[in-house]
Scaffold this motif. Structure first.
Motif, mmCIF file in Angstrom:
data_model
loop_
_atom_site.group_PDB
_atom_site.id
_atom_site.type_symbol
_atom_site.label_atom_id
_atom_site.label_comp_id
_atom_site.label_asym_id
_atom_site.label_seq_id
_atom_site.Cartn_x
_atom_site.Cartn_y
_atom_site.Cartn_z
ATOM 1 N N GLU A 191 -5.412 -0.631 -3.434
ATOM 2 C CA GLU A 191 -6.659 -1.200 -2.904
ATOM 3 C C GLU A 191 -7.831 -0.922 -3.856
ATOM 4 O O GLU A 191 -8.710 -1.774 -4.022
ATOM 5 N N GLY A 192 -7.811 0.260 -4.493
ATOM 6 C CA GLY A 192 -8.901 0.584 -5.397
ATOM 7 C C GLY A 192 -8.707 0.071 -6.804
ATOM 8 O O GLY A 192 -9.657 -0.387 -7.450
ATOM 9 N N ASP A 193 -7.467 0.100 -7.298
ATOM 10 C CA ASP A 193 -7.212 -0.181 -8.710
ATOM 11 C C ASP A 193 -6.486 -1.496 -8.968
ATOM 12 O O ASP A 193 -6.258 -1.853 -10.135
ATOM 13 N N GLY A 245 -4.936 1.410 5.782
ATOM 14 C CA GLY A 245 -5.246 1.516 4.362
ATOM 15 C C GLY A 245 -5.270 0.174 3.672
ATOM 16 O O GLY A 245 -6.072 -0.059 2.758
ATOM 17 N N GLN A 259 -15.123 -1.914 5.375
ATOM 18 C CA GLN A 259 -16.203 -0.933 5.384
ATOM 19 C C GLN A 259 -17.484 -1.572 4.893
ATOM 20 O O GLN A 259 -17.475 -2.486 4.072
ATOM 21 N N HIS A 292 0.829 -1.206 0.000
ATOM 22 C CA HIS A 292 0.000 0.000 0.000
ATOM 23 C C HIS A 292 0.861 1.253 0.000
ATOM 24 O O HIS A 292 0.655 2.173 -0.799
ATOM 25 N N TRP A 298 -0.198 5.423 -6.916
ATOM 26 C CA TRP A 298 -1.094 4.337 -7.317
ATOM 27 C C TRP A 298 -1.906 3.850 -6.119
ATOM 28 O O TRP A 298 -1.350 3.579 -5.052
ATOM 29 N N ASP A 299 -3.215 3.708 -6.292
ATOM 30 C CA ASP A 299 -4.122 3.203 -5.262
ATOM 31 C C ASP A 299 -4.334 1.715 -5.487
ATOM 32 O O ASP A 299 -5.213 1.314 -6.248
#
Length: 462
Positions: free
Chosen positions: A162-164, A312, A317, A151, A159-160
């Motif tokens: 977790e999202g990408d 992160g 969630q 992360h 660069w994300d």
């Protein structure tokens, strides 16, 4: 009234019977899995059985297949035993049946995790600001820490992950010693980084990563980088040189992770703390509590200096998950959601031992490892292969691999103690690990005698 305690008395009695015989029982199991299946298997009964009968049958059927890993003469793996306070606390964990994921489900578990985190960071000399997740074992700890590393280094590169995800992400440069533990490879596989992608840094004859070789490799390319160092080689007990490794990582912006599954406990004792000099400069640390703190399975810690990177990588969630403001939701530090309050035995172990007790237990086991090495070195032609700096002893008997394998098999057959073998520098050797709170010097002497007998038998000597 619903009876919630049926079977508990039977379970307590069977547990007492096992513990009462643990110090003297044959260490190896008396039957293999087939024998246990024969005793406990068969079709699922159509109708239920009362709890006491179930427990009696379970204890009787499983007993011949139990290995005395919790006993004082199991030296085959770094597994430890279970301190009395930790074992008793583990019973409470099952009775309380708390889901430790969220403060709302167990304020007690959240509070005990916070207390224990502070104690662990203090006794190991790690940054007080670090976050701690209580995971299943060394594998879970390495994986969680390396997820935080992934992360962080990709976030620095914009660069994300977790999202990408990883497709199209900047390539992460991975570095570890050529004697890194297998759980590092597994963690890299699980994180989508590839078990074969890490550059293996040359190590010395004790398995210590060569800092100058790491520095050269880091200088040879650019981009996000993660370095995995080691506190306590699983064969030799050796420690990487953390100060120059941390210097190299700082110079090249690399995340430094330390696999300290058992060796990091050396930081808890003044006599051994110099082995860990500079380890506090790392970015993350994996440590196992069931190994040298002697708590029941499962209990380990993933420690990360950058709390935001930790959360992160791990946070959970959902629309029905409403955090209690200012409270610890422990699921944000581990890969799991529903889980038992595994921190409770760790708390109990630390409180029952105190700072001085942890140091004494670790130092005593290390002294016993040196005692074992001295006794086995007296076998004619035998060599102690490693520098016994911690709790690990490697022994090479005369006669080569076949004799060493035969000696290991004879020790396991005899049952006085239990040890395994490993390949070190292309030779098969006997491996002794001493990490149990209950091991006495008498256990060491008695086990050494059994190993000497096995060595003679393997060599065809009377």
């Amino acid at each position: 009234m619903r009876d919630r305690t049926a079977g508990l008395s039977a379970a307590a009695q069977h547990a007492r019977d096992f513990l009462d015989t643990l110090d003297e029982r044959r260490v190896a199991a008396r039957v293999d899995a087939a024998g246990v299946r024969e005793a406990l298997g068969g079709p699922l009964p159509e109708h239920g059985t009362d709890p006491q009968t179930v427990i009696d049958a379970l204890a009787t059927g499983a007993e011949p297949g139990l290995v005395a890993t919790a006993g004082p003469r199991h030296f085959g793996f770094v597994v430890g035993g279970a301190l009395p306070a930790a074992l008793a606390a583990d019973w409470l964990v099952s009775a309380w049946d708390q889901n430790a994921a969220f403060h709302a489900l167990s304020p007690a578990a959240a509070a005990i995790e916070e207390i224990t985190s502070a104690w662990v960071l203090d006794i190991l000399g790690l940054p007080a600001r670090a976050s701690v997740g209580f995971v299943t074992g060394g594998q879970g700890a390495n994986t969680t820490c390396l997820a935080a590393a992934r992360h962080a280094v990709l976030a620095r590169a914009g660069w994300d992950v977790e999202g990408d995800g990883l497709i199209g992400a900047p390539r992460i440069r991975l570095f570890c010693g050529e004697q890194a533990h297998a759980t590092i490879d597994t963690a890299l596989r699980q994180l989508g980084l590839g078990g074969n992608t890490a550059v293996r840094i040359a190590a010395d004859d004790q398995g210590r990563m060569r800092p100058e070789a790491l520095r050269d490799e880091l200088a040879g390319s650019t981009g996000p980088a993660i370095v995995c160092a080691q506190a306590g080689n699983v064969a030799t007990g050796a420690f990487d040189a953390f100060e120059p490794i941390a210097d190299a990582c700082a110079e090249h912006g690399a995340w430094l992770h330390v696999d300290g599954a058992f060796g990091l406990w050396a930081a808890a004792t003044p006599a051994l703390r110099p082995l860990t000099a500079g380890v506090d400069r790392a970015d993350s640390w994996a440590i196992d509590a069931h190994k040298w703190l002697n708590v029941p399975y499962d209990g380990a810690m993933a420690i990360v200096a950058d709390r935001e990177a930790h959360v992160g990588a791990m946070s959970l969630q959902g629309p029905y998950l409403v955090a209690d403001a200012g409270q610890r939701d422990s699921t944000n530090y581990v890969p799991e959601s529903s889980r038992r309050a595994r921190v409770v035995p760790i708390y109990a172990a630390l409180r029952s031992l105190g700072r001085a007790g942890v140091a004494e237990m670790v130092e005593r086991n290390c002294s016993q490892a040196r005692r074992m090495a001295d006794l086995l070195a007296a076998i004619p032609g035998a060599r102690i292969v490693n520098d016994v700096v911690l709790n690990q002893v490697l022994v090479a008997l005369p006669g080569g691999d076949d004799v060493n394998r035969a000696a290991v098999a004879e020790v396991q057959r005899d049952g006085t103690c239990w040890l395994g073998g490993t390949t070190w520098n292309d030779a098969y050797v006997l491996r002794v690990s001493v990490s149990n709170w209950a091991t006495t010097d008498e256990d060491i002497d008695r086990s050494a005698e059994a190993i000497v007998r096995a060595a003679h038998a393997a060599a065809g000597k009377p």
